[in-house]
Design a protein around this motif. Structure first.
Motif, mmCIF file in Angstrom:
data_model
loop_
_atom_site.group_PDB
_atom_site.id
_atom_site.type_symbol
_atom_site.label_atom_id
_atom_site.label_comp_id
_atom_site.label_asym_id
_atom_site.label_seq_id
_atom_site.Cartn_x
_atom_site.Cartn_y
_atom_site.Cartn_z
ATOM 1 N N ARG A 245 23.948 -11.944 0.432
ATOM 2 C CA ARG A 245 24.563 -11.821 -0.896
ATOM 3 C C ARG A 245 23.756 -10.876 -1.781
ATOM 4 N N ALA A 246 22.418 -10.965 -1.704
ATOM 5 C CA ALA A 246 21.567 -10.087 -2.511
ATOM 6 C C ALA A 246 21.726 -8.629 -2.077
ATOM 7 N N MET A 247 21.845 -8.398 -0.780
ATOM 8 C CA MET A 247 22.018 -7.027 -0.295
ATOM 9 C C MET A 247 23.353 -6.458 -0.763
ATOM 10 N N CYS A 248 24.416 -7.289 -0.761
ATOM 11 C CA CYS A 248 25.723 -6.841 -1.250
ATOM 12 C C CYS A 248 25.662 -6.507 -2.732
ATOM 13 N N HIS A 249 25.014 -7.360 -3.515
ATOM 14 C CA HIS A 249 24.898 -7.126 -4.955
ATOM 15 C C HIS A 249 24.200 -5.796 -5.220
ATOM 16 N N GLU A 250 23.147 -5.529 -4.462
ATOM 17 C CA GLU A 250 22.407 -4.275 -4.622
ATOM 18 C C GLU A 250 23.267 -3.087 -4.204
ATOM 19 N N LEU A 251 24.021 -3.256 -3.114
ATOM 20 C CA LEU A 251 24.886 -2.176 -2.617
ATOM 21 C C LEU A 251 25.973 -1.841 -3.623
ATOM 22 N N PHE A 252 26.646 -2.862 -4.162
ATOM 23 C CA PHE A 252 27.745 -2.638 -5.098
ATOM 24 C C PHE A 252 27.258 -2.011 -6.404
ATOM 25 N N LYS A 253 25.993 -2.224 -6.716
ATOM 26 C CA LYS A 253 25.443 -1.725 -7.974
ATOM 27 C C LYS A 253 24.875 -0.314 -7.841
ATOM 28 N N LEU B 121 25.606 0.375 6.226
ATOM 29 C CA LEU B 121 26.838 -0.385 6.015
ATOM 30 C C LEU B 121 27.228 -1.148 7.273
ATOM 31 N N ARG B 122 27.001 -0.562 8.431
ATOM 32 C CA ARG B 122 27.352 -1.231 9.685
ATOM 33 C C ARG B 122 26.527 -2.500 9.881
ATOM 34 N N GLU B 123 25.247 -2.449 9.549
ATOM 35 C CA GLU B 123 24.391 -3.631 9.679
ATOM 36 C C GLU B 123 24.876 -4.754 8.765
ATOM 37 N N LEU B 124 25.169 -4.398 7.520
ATOM 38 C CA LEU B 124 25.590 -5.413 6.565
ATOM 39 C C LEU B 124 26.959 -5.972 6.938
ATOM 40 N N GLU B 125 27.836 -5.140 7.443
ATOM 41 C CA GLU B 125 29.142 -5.639 7.887
ATOM 42 C C GLU B 125 28.979 -6.623 9.042
ATOM 43 N N GLY B 126 28.038 -6.344 9.951
ATOM 44 C CA GLY B 126 27.781 -7.269 11.047
ATOM 45 C C GLY B 126 27.310 -8.622 10.561
ATOM 46 N N ILE B 127 26.449 -8.624 9.555
ATOM 47 C CA ILE B 127 25.939 -9.877 8.989
ATOM 48 C C ILE B 127 27.067 -10.665 8.335
ATOM 49 N N LEU B 128 27.866 -9.989 7.508
ATOM 50 C CA LEU B 128 28.954 -10.666 6.806
ATOM 51 C C LEU B 128 30.033 -11.147 7.772
ATOM 52 N N GLU C 82 33.659 -15.663 1.218
ATOM 53 C CA GLU C 82 34.804 -14.826 1.577
ATOM 54 C C GLU C 82 35.052 -13.739 0.528
ATOM 55 N N LYS C 83 34.852 -14.080 -0.755
ATOM 56 C CA LYS C 83 35.033 -13.084 -1.811
ATOM 57 C C LYS C 83 34.025 -11.950 -1.664
ATOM 58 N N THR C 84 32.799 -12.290 -1.322
ATOM 59 C CA THR C 84 31.780 -11.262 -1.129
ATOM 60 C C THR C 84 32.141 -10.353 0.030
ATOM 61 N N TYR C 85 32.606 -10.950 1.115
ATOM 62 C CA TYR C 85 33.011 -10.162 2.285
ATOM 63 C C TYR C 85 34.224 -9.294 1.951
ATOM 64 N N SER C 86 35.166 -9.836 1.186
ATOM 65 C CA SER C 86 36.345 -9.088 0.780
ATOM 66 C C SER C 86 35.954 -7.857 -0.042
ATOM 67 N N LYS C 87 35.043 -8.051 -0.982
ATOM 68 C CA LYS C 87 34.584 -6.932 -1.807
ATOM 69 C C LYS C 87 33.883 -5.875 -0.954
ATOM 70 N N PHE C 88 33.097 -6.342 0.023
ATOM 71 C CA PHE C 88 32.407 -5.391 0.898
ATOM 72 C C PHE C 88 33.417 -4.560 1.692
ATOM 73 N N LEU C 89 34.445 -5.201 2.221
ATOM 74 C CA LEU C 89 35.450 -4.473 3.010
ATOM 75 C C LEU C 89 36.144 -3.413 2.165
ATOM 76 N N PHE C 90 36.432 -3.735 0.907
ATOM 77 C CA PHE C 90 37.036 -2.748 0.014
ATOM 78 C C PHE C 90 36.057 -1.604 -0.235
ATOM 79 N N PHE C 91 34.807 -1.939 -0.513
ATOM 80 C CA PHE C 91 33.779 -0.930 -0.773
ATOM 81 C C PHE C 91 33.627 -0.004 0.433
ATOM 82 N N ASN C 92 33.564 -0.594 1.615
ATOM 83 C CA ASN C 92 33.300 0.166 2.837
ATOM 84 C C ASN C 92 34.480 1.054 3.232
#
Length: 594
Positions: free
Chosen positions: A277-285, A311-318, A356-366
Motif C-alpha cells: 500500500r505504501a509503494m502504491c501511495h508513493e507511485l500514485f504521488k 510497475l511489473r514487480e508491484l503488479e505481481g505483489i498486488l 481491491e480499491k488499491t489494486y483497481s487504482k493501480f490497474l488504471f494507473f498502469n
C-alpha cells in the motif's frame, strides 16, 4: 480424452521424430537444439535473493529451448491428468507448479491447526540428475518409455547434470519423481493424525493434536527436528533435510506455510500488505517508488538494499494479494466474484474493499495513466488476435505499430492490446463487450485526475465494431459532455478516429458500403471460407457449434496459426487509423496534458 491419447502416444513412441510429432515441433529444430548446438549456450545464469536469505542460482533457457521445455511440460501435465483420471484420484499432495494448485491451496490444508511443522529439502532440484530423470521414465510403471525417448526427455530437461531452476519442465518432472515420496509421507501423516502437503522443496505437516507424534518430530537440545521415521523416508528417497529451516509453529503464535498465514484464514502477512500500500501511495504521488531488499553477502552478513521498483514487480505483489482475497471470497460464497458483487447502485469502485480499491487504482494507473505503449482495447479476445496478426504481417507499412528488435532482430509490437477478463470486469468494471465502454467513459476523467504523478501516458484507443454493439457509448459521445465529438451518431460512425477526452480515442471499424461492420468483415472470402474439422465458420454468437465453428476457433486455428498465408489488406484502414491516432496524440494532445 485428448490427454489420454497423448499419454498413449508417448508410451508407444520410439524415435525422436515420434516425440517431436507429439510435442508438435519440427524434428530438425529439436535435433539442432539438442544435438548440433552446444546446450550450454542455450542457458543464461543469474542469482536472485531467497525469501529466507541468501541467493538462488537461476539457469534460464533461451527462447528456442524454452519453447521445447514448455511443450514437454504441457505434455507431462496432460499425462498426469490422464493417469489421475484413470485411477479416479485427485492428486493434491504436491501443490507446486501443478494445474489448479498454488501456494494458496497448499497453505489452505493447514488452516486452523494447533501445530504446523515446516521442513525444507536441501538442494532440491540438484537431486535430479540426468540418470535419475532418464531412469524414471524407463522404469516407472505409469510410463515405461522406450530408452531413446527417455534419453531425449532427460536431455531436454537437464543442464549440468541436474534439473535447472528456471526451466519450465523442471517442476513437473520433479513432482513426478517425488510422487512416491509424497505417497509414503501422506500415509505416515495419516497414521499420526496429521495433514501433509508439499510445494517444491517445502514440506508441511499439521495436526489438531496438542503435539506431533514422535515419528514426525523430536526435540534435540530444545530444537525441533524431523522424527526418525520421517527422516528415514526422506533420506530413502534420495533427499536431505535442511535442519536449519525445520521448525514447529504453535497456534498461539503466527503460523505461516509457504509465506502465508494459516492461523484462522489464509492471509498474507500484514506487513506485506502495508508495504504494498505504501509503494502504491508513493507511485500514485510521484510516479515511482522504492523497493527494499535484504541481501546476504559471502560472509553471511545481512544488509538492506534500496532501489527503484518497477510497475511489473508491484503488479505481481498486488495480484498475489488479490488472489488470496479471491480464494477467501470463494470459500464463503462459491460463485465468481463478478457474479456475486453486481453493482445495483453507485459506482462499482464503491463496492470494493480497501485492498481491491488499491489494486483497481493501480490497474488504471498502469494501463491508462502511465502506459509506456499505446493501449488498444477491443471488445473481445478474438479482435486482439486479428489485429496482432495483422500488425505482425504489415508492420513494414505501419512502422509505428511494430518492428524488428535491434538486439534479436525479431518482430516486436509497439502497441499493447489489453486483455479484458473477469479480473478487469470485477476490479475496473471493464469486461468484454461494448456495453462496458459507456460506463468507462463516464468516469474516465475523474479516475484520470486522481493521480498526482508526472504524466507519462500514451494514447488509449477504444477499437470497436461499427454496429449496434456500442450504441449506448455512441449516444453518450454525441451528448454535450464530449465537445470533441459530433452531435450526431451517424457522423461519429463515419470518422476514421476521434479524440474523446484526455488521452482516449475512438476508432470504429470502417463502414462497408455505408453499412455497419464488424472485425470479421475485413477478412477475404478465402480466409472466411476455411473449414475446421469439416465445419464452416459462423461469426454469430448464437451459432450451433455442432454444425459450425465460432470466433474463438477462427481466431486461433485459422488466423493465428496461418497468419503468414492470410491477406490482411482489408485491415489497412484500421491500422492506419491507429497510426494516425498515435501521431495526433504526440503532436496535439500530449503537450496539453499535465
Amino acid at each position: 480424452m485428448l490427454q489420454k491419447k497423448r499419454l498413449e502416444l508417448l508410451k508407444t513412441a520410439v524415435t525422436k521424430r515420434d516425440l517431436a510429432d507429439i510435442l508438435n515441433i519440427n524434428i530438425s529444430f529439436l535435433t539442432r537444439t539438442l544435438y548440433v548446438n552446444n546446450i550450454e549456450g542455450y542457458y543464461t545464469s543469474f542469482e536472485i535473493n531467497k525469501r529466507s536469505g541468501g541467493t538462488r542460482i537461476i539457469n534460464a533457457p533461451s527462447d528456442e529451448l524454452k519453447e521445447i521445455q514448455v511443450r514437454l511440460s504441457d505434455l507431462l501435465l496432460d499425462c498426469i491428468d490422464a493417469l489421475n483420471k484413470d485411477k479416479q484420484i485427485q492428486s493434491k499432495l504436491s501443490h507446486g507448479f501443478s494445474r489448479d494448485c498454488s501456494i494458496i491451496t497448499n497453505a489452505a490444508l493447514h488452516r486452523n491447526k494447533k501445530n504446523v511443522l515446516n521442513i525444507d529439502l536441501k538442494d532440491f532440484f540438484d537431486c535430479f540428475n540426468f540418470g535419475r530423470v532418464r531412469g524414471f521414465f524407463i522404469k516407472n510403471k505409469d510410463f515405461e518409455l522406450h530408452e531413446d525417448i527417455a534419453t531425449v526427455i532427460a536431455k531436454i530437461a537437464c543442464y549440468k547434470n541436474a534439473l535447472p531452476q528456471g526451466s519450465p519442465c523442471s517442476p513437473v518432472i520433479s513432482n513426478l519423481i517425488t510422487h512416491s515420496l509424497d505417497i509414503r509421507l501422506v500415509k505416515l501423516a495419516q497414521r499420526n493424525s496429521a495433514t501433509y502437503s508439499r510445494y517444491a522443496d517445502d514440506i508441511t505437516f499439521s495436526t489438531r493434536k496438542p503435539a506431533f507424534s514422535k515419528y514426525l518430530v523430536k526435540e534435540i537440545d530444545g530444537n525441533s527436528c524431523a522424527g526418525k521415521k520421517l527422516n528415514n523416508e526422506i533420506t530413502r528417497a534420495g533427499f536431505e533435510i535442511n535442519d536449519k529451516k525445520t521448525r514447529v509453529q504453535f497456534k498461539d503464535s503466527r503460523q505461516d506455510v509457504t509465506g502465508l498465514i494459516v492461523n484462522k484464514k489464509i492471509n498474507t502477512k500484514s506487513e506485506y500488505w502495508r508495504t504494498a500500500r505504501a509503494m502504491c501511495h508513493e507511485l500514485f504521488k510521484s510516479g515511482k517508488y522504492v523497493k527494499k531488499e535484504t541481501v546476504i553477502d559471502e560472509n553471511g552478513e545481512k544488509s538492506v538494499v534500496v532501489r527503484q521498483g518497477t510497475l511489473r514487480e508491484l503488479e505481481g505483489i498486488l495480484s498475489f494479494i488479490d488472489s488470496v482475497d479471491k480464494f477467501n471470497h470463494l470459500l464463503k460464497r462459491p460463485v465468481k466474484r463478478n457474479e456475486s458483487n453486481k453493482v445495483k447502485s453507485g459506482r462499482f469502485f464503491d463496492h470494493l474493499n480497501v485492498r481491491e480499491k488499491t489494486y483497481s487504482k493501480f490497474l488504471f494507473f498502469n494501463n491508462f495513466y502511465s502506459n509506456s505503449q499505446p493501449t488498444v482495447i477491443c471488445e473481445g479476445k478474438t479482435d486482439n488476435v486479428y489485429l496482432k496478426s495483422a500488425i505482425s504481417q504489415l508492420y513494414k507499412e505501419f512502422p509505428a505499430l511494430g518492428g524488428l528488435s535491434e538486439e534479436s532482430k525479431k518482430y516486436r509490437p509497439n502497441v499493447h492490446f489489453m486483455n479484458l477478463n473477469n479480473k478487469t470486469k470485477y476490479l475496473m468494471d471493464l469486461g468484454g463487450g461494448a456495453s462496458f465502454f459507456k460506463r468507462f467513459m463516464e468516469h474516465y476523467e475523474k479516475d484520470f485526475e486522481r493521480f498526482k504523478a508526472p504524466l507519462s501516458a500514451s494514447p488509449v484507443i477504444l477499437l470497436l465494431d461499427n454496429d449496434d454493439g456500442p450504441k449506448e457509448l455512441l449516444n453518450l459521445l454525441a451528448s454535450k459532455k464530449f465537445k470533441n465529438c459530433p452531435n450526431q451518431v451517424n457522423a461519429i460512425r463515419e470518422k476514421s478516429y476521434l479524440h474523446l477526452i484526455k488521452n482516449v480515442y475512438l476508432v470504429l471499424t470502417p463502414l462497408v458500403n455505408g453499412n455497419s461492420s464488424a472485425m470479421e468483415d475485413f477478412f477475404d472470402k478465402v480466409t472466411l471460407g476455411k473449414k475446421v474439422g469439416g465445419k464452416p465458420f459462423n461469426p454469430k454468437n448464437d451459432m450451433d457449434n455442432k454444425t459450425h465453428y465460432g470466433k474463438h476457433v477462427f481466431s486461433i486455428k485459422v488466423v493465428r496459426e496461418n497468419k503468414a498465408n492470410i491477406s490482411f489488406d482489408l485491415f489497412k484502414p484500421i491500422l492506419k487509423a491507429i497510426s494516425d491516432v498515435m501521431e495526433h496524440y504526440n503532436k496535439n494532445v500530449k503537450p496539453t496534458l499535465k
